[in-house]
Design a protein around this motif. Structure first.
Motif, PDB file in Angstrom:
ATOM      1  N   GLY A 179       0.834  -1.493   0.142  1.00  0.00           N
ATOM      2  CA  GLY A 179      -0.143   0.295   0.076  1.00  0.00           C
ATOM      3  C   GLY A 179       0.607   1.250  -0.171  1.00  0.00           C
ATOM      4  N   THR A 180       2.086   1.272  -0.433  1.00  0.00           N
ATOM      5  CA  THR A 180       3.153   1.947  -0.494  1.00  0.00           C
ATOM      6  C   THR A 180       4.075   1.688  -1.410  1.00  0.00           C
ATOM      7  OG1 THR A 180       4.307   3.425   1.232  1.00  0.00           O
ATOM      8  CG2 THR A 180       4.464   1.345   1.528  1.00  0.00           C
ATOM      9  N   THR A 181       4.469   3.210  -1.592  1.00  0.00           N
ATOM     10  CA  THR A 181       5.881   3.130  -2.551  1.00  0.00           C
ATOM     11  C   THR A 181       7.321   3.232  -1.879  1.00  0.00           C
ATOM     12  OG1 THR A 181       5.668   5.317  -2.706  1.00  0.00           O
ATOM     13  CG2 THR A 181       4.516   4.176  -4.611  1.00  0.00           C
ATOM     14  N   LEU A 182       8.018   3.488  -2.421  1.00  0.00           N
ATOM     15  CA  LEU A 182       9.393   3.862  -1.797  1.00  0.00           C
ATOM     16  C   LEU A 182      10.061   5.252  -1.075  1.00  0.00           C
ATOM     17  CD1 LEU A 182      12.131   1.041  -3.612  1.00  0.00           C
ATOM     18  CD2 LEU A 182      11.124   0.921  -1.572  1.00  0.00           C
ATOM     19  N   ASP A 183       8.889   5.979  -1.726  1.00  0.00           N
ATOM     20  CA  ASP A 183       8.901   7.176  -1.452  1.00  0.00           C
ATOM     21  C   ASP A 183       8.368   7.586   0.628  1.00  0.00           C
ATOM     22  OD1 ASP A 183       9.749   8.665  -3.994  1.00  0.00           O
ATOM     23  OD2 ASP A 183       7.746   8.260  -4.286  1.00  0.00           O
ATOM     24  N   ARG A 184       7.690   6.379   1.277  1.00  0.00           N
ATOM     25  CA  ARG A 184       7.187   6.032   2.476  1.00  0.00           C
ATOM     26  C   ARG A 184       8.676   7.100   3.225  1.00  0.00           C
ATOM     27  NH1 ARG A 184       7.273   0.130   3.631  1.00  0.00           N
ATOM     28  NH2 ARG A 184       6.676   1.010   5.814  1.00  0.00           N
ATOM     29  N   GLU A 185       7.762   7.502   4.721  1.00  0.00           N
ATOM     30  CA  GLU A 185       9.476   8.255   5.186  1.00  0.00           C
ATOM     31  C   GLU A 185       8.372   7.734   6.449  1.00  0.00           C
ATOM     32  OE1 GLU A 185       9.130  12.610   4.430  1.00  0.00           O
ATOM     33  OE2 GLU A 185       9.155  12.289   3.110  1.00  0.00           O
ATOM     34  N   ASP A 186       7.447   6.271   6.722  1.00  0.00           N
ATOM     35  CA  ASP A 186       7.947   5.724   8.127  1.00  0.00           C
ATOM     36  C   ASP A 186       9.051   5.080   8.865  1.00  0.00           C
ATOM     37  OD1 ASP A 186       7.821   4.487   6.126  1.00  0.00           O
ATOM     38  OD2 ASP A 186       5.349   3.027   7.274  1.00  0.00           O
ATOM     39  N   LEU A 187       9.884   4.851   7.555  1.00  0.00           N
ATOM     40  CA  LEU A 187      11.117   3.963   8.313  1.00  0.00           C
ATOM     41  C   LEU A 187      12.051   4.450   8.555  1.00  0.00           C
ATOM     42  CD1 LEU A 187      10.753   0.556   5.503  1.00  0.00           C
ATOM     43  CD2 LEU A 187      10.233   0.871   7.719  1.00  0.00           C
ATOM     44  N   THR A 188      12.828   4.043   8.927  1.00  0.00           N
ATOM     45  CA  THR A 188      14.176   4.649   8.918  1.00  0.00           C
ATOM     46  C   THR A 188      15.485   4.711   9.343  1.00  0.00           C
ATOM     47  OG1 THR A 188      15.289   3.485  10.932  1.00  0.00           O
ATOM     48  CG2 THR A 188      13.572   4.851  12.072  1.00  0.00           C
TER      49      THR A 188
END
Length: 85
Positions: free
Chosen positions: A29-38
Motif C-alpha cells: 500500500g505504499t511506494t519507496l517514497d514512504r517516510e515511516d522507516l528509519t
C-alpha cells in the motif's frame, strides 16, 4: 533526461522495475517514497534482501554443478592442474 531508450535489455529491465513497483504498491500500500522507516530499518531491509540473494545464488550454483558442470568437472580440474605447473 529525455533520451530515447532503444536497448531491448534496458527496456525489459525497466519494465520489470515498473512491475515490481506495482506489486509493492498492491502488497504494502505504499511506494519507496514512504517516510515511516528509519535509516536503520532501510538498512535492515537491504541486509535481508541481500541475504536472500546469496541463498538464491547458492541454490542456483548447486543446480548448475549438479546438472551442467558435473560431467565437465574432472576435465576442468585436469586443465587447471596443467596450467599451474
Amino acid at each position: 533526461m529525455n533520451q530515447e531508450i532503444t536497448d531491448k535489455v534496458v527496456l525489459a529491465v525497466m519494465a520489470k522495475y515498473a512491475e515490481r513497483s506495482a506489486t509493492g504498491l498492491r502488497k504494502y500500500g505504499t511506494t519507496l517514497d514512504r517516510e515511516d522507516l528509519t535509516l536503520d530499518q532501510w538498512i535492515n531491509h537491504l541486509l535481508e534482501e541481500l541475504m536472500d540473494a546469496t541463498l538464491y545464488l547458492s541454490r542456483i550454483k548447486k543446480e548448475i554443478e549438479l546438472h551442467y558442470v558435473k560431467g565437465y568437472s574432472d576435465g576442468y580440474r585436469e586443465a587447471s592442474k596443467k596450467r599451474t605447473k
